[in-house]
Design an enzyme around this catalytic site. Structure first.
Site, PDB file in Angstrom:
ATOM      1  N   ASP A   1       4.851   4.973  -7.400  1.00  8.25           N
ATOM      2  CA  ASP A   1       4.463   5.165  -5.992  1.00  8.25           C
ATOM      3  C   ASP A   1       4.707   6.612  -5.554  1.00  8.25           C
ATOM      4  OD1 ASP A   1       3.984   2.462  -5.998  1.00  8.25           O
ATOM      5  OD2 ASP A   1       5.138   2.040  -4.183  1.00  8.25           O
TER       6      ASP A   1
ATOM      7  N   LEU B   1       0.815  -1.222   0.000  1.00  9.71           N
ATOM      8  CA  LEU B   1       0.000   0.000   0.000  1.00  9.71           C
ATOM      9  C   LEU B   1       0.847   1.271   0.000  1.00  9.71           C
ATOM     10  CD1 LEU B   1      -2.910  -1.049   2.428  1.00  9.71           C
ATOM     11  CD2 LEU B   1      -2.762  -1.294  -0.056  1.00  9.71           C
TER      12      LEU B   1
HETATM   13  O1  PMV Z   1       4.826  -2.946  -3.376  1.00 12.74           O
HETATM   14  P1  PMV Z   1       4.638  -1.529  -3.678  1.00 12.74           P
HETATM   15  O2  PMV Z   1       3.398  -0.968  -3.115  1.00 12.74           O
HETATM   16  O3  PMV Z   1       5.822  -0.689  -3.336  1.00 12.74           O
HETATM   17  O4  PMV Z   1       4.430  -1.397  -5.271  1.00 12.74           O
HETATM   18  C1  PMV Z   1       5.461  -1.684  -6.146  1.00 12.74           C
HETATM   19  C2  PMV Z   1       5.015  -1.555  -7.585  1.00 12.74           C
HETATM   20  C3  PMV Z   1       5.950  -2.282  -8.547  1.00 12.74           C
HETATM   21  O5  PMV Z   1       5.399  -2.091  -9.862  1.00 12.74           O
HETATM   22  C4  PMV Z   1       6.002  -3.756  -8.236  1.00 12.74           C
HETATM   23  C5  PMV Z   1       7.356  -1.708  -8.501  1.00 12.74           C
HETATM   24  C6  PMV Z   1       7.511  -0.320  -9.123  1.00 12.74           C
HETATM   25  O6  PMV Z   1       8.553   0.292  -8.868  1.00 12.74           O
HETATM   26  O7  PMV Z   1       6.618   0.138  -9.870  1.00 12.74           O
END
Ligand code: PMV
Length: 325
Positions: free
Chosen positions: A151, A103
């Site tokens: 993110d 999240l």
């Molecule tokens: O796990 P989270 O919420 O940090 O999401 C990472 C998303 C990914 O696509 C797996 C990695 C990225 O850098 O986009």
């Protein structure tokens, strides 16, 4: 005692995680009622103190470990502002976002610290959304290795976005849902480290480039279709696209038995669709529900052992997204 406060939301990736690291587009939305908050305060402290309020831990900034993300968030602001570490200052950080649950807790904590400290130092330029996002990206690199940038972007701008990583500038377009959308977020209770899951996908891609490129392309097509369905407010189409995205993520090796089971349970109970969100291997399942199915999906997920259930609303254009337990 001058005090400066800033906060940043958690996030869900609705479509396109992992493939987004390889240049394909993705869609993400903020979780505005699940936040990390940083408080910067002047006072009689020796040097600059970092206080992780939830952990009851505090330590001086000087001498912090090189891989400490809290200290790194402070460091990137000081470097960008061209300032030494201030003395007689404490930065307290609290977060309601589950750690390692997919999240976006790491990005939200960094963004909150960066915005609060930039404002406290009077470096208003660095507290603008684009700068908070760029500085948060620098911290994310420490946590993830090869972050796509989605993110830091969604937690800094705090609005639903269509995102594609590109040089020299990422493509970032705000999105508005054509109808209210309600997501249930079900915690598998399994924690996973984004860095490790992203590294495993990279190993897979290096070993079988054609297979992984085809999976990433298929994710990209899902995102294009999902963008139209989201803007049209077409929940059955979005649900089917979530299911399709989940099966591609399982083929990449980032689902887990718990995620697969909760997804199946949510669909059987009437959800439009369900998928993992973020890095996978654990963390949260997201299920798209409607007024007719919400209670049954909630009950089924709880009976299947989901640890915590949250609901998040994506509101149509012009309305603030809501959120509730
Ligand atoms: O796990 P989270 O919420 O940090 O999401 C990472 C998303 C990914 O696509 C797996 C990695 C990225 O850098 O986009």
């Amino acid at each position: 005692m001058p005090t400066t406060i800033a906060s940043a939301p958690g996030k869900v990736i609705l479509f396109g995680e992992h493939a987004v690291v390889y240049g394909r587009p993705a869609i993400a939305a903020p979780l505005s009622h699940l936040r990390a908050t940083a408080v910067v305060q002047d006072g009689p402290w020796d040097g600059l103190i970092l206080r992780a309020a939830d952990l009851g831990r505090e330590a001086p900034f000087e001498g912090a470990a090189a891989d400490d993300p809290f200290a790194r968030a402070v460091q990137v602001v000081l470097a960008a502002a061209g300032r030494p570490a201030p003395a007689g200052v404490v930065i307290s950080l609290r977060s309601a976002i589950p750690i390692a649950g997919g999240l976006g807790s790491g990005a939200a904590m960094a963004a909150a610290v960066i915005r609060a400290l930039a404002n406290h130092l009077g470096a208003a330029r660095l507290a603008a959304d684009d700068q908070v996002s760029a500085l948060t990206y620098q911290v994310e690199r420490l946590l993830h290795g090869t972050p796509s940038g989605i993110d830091n972007t969604v937690v800094s701008y705090e609005r639903p976005i269509y995102f594609a990583h590109a040089e020299p500038h990422n493509r970032v377009e705000p999105l508005a849902a054509g109808a209210p959308l309600r997501l249930l977020l079900a915690d598998t209770g399994v924690r996973s480290l984004t860095r490790e899951v992203v590294a495993d996908v990279r190993r897979g891609w290096l070993a079988q480039p054609e297979r992984f490129e085809a999976l990433f392309d298929a994710c990209g097509r899902i995102v294009a279709a999902a963008r139209s369905a989201l803007e049209a407010g077409d929940r059955p189409a979005l649900g089917q696209l979530m299911n399709d995205n989940q099966s591609l993520l399982a083929d990449m090796g980032v689902s887990s038995p718990e995620l697969a089971r909760l997804a199946e349970v949510a669909r059987s109970a009437g959800a439009f669709g369900a998928k993992l969100s973020g890095a996978g291997r654990g963390g949260h399942l997201i299920a798209l529900v409607g007024p007719a199915s919400e209670a049954a999906v909630r009950a089924a997920l709880q009976a299947a052992g989901a640890r915590a259930l949250l609901a998040s609303d994506m509101a149509p254009a012009g309305e603030r997204p809501g959120f509730r337990d």
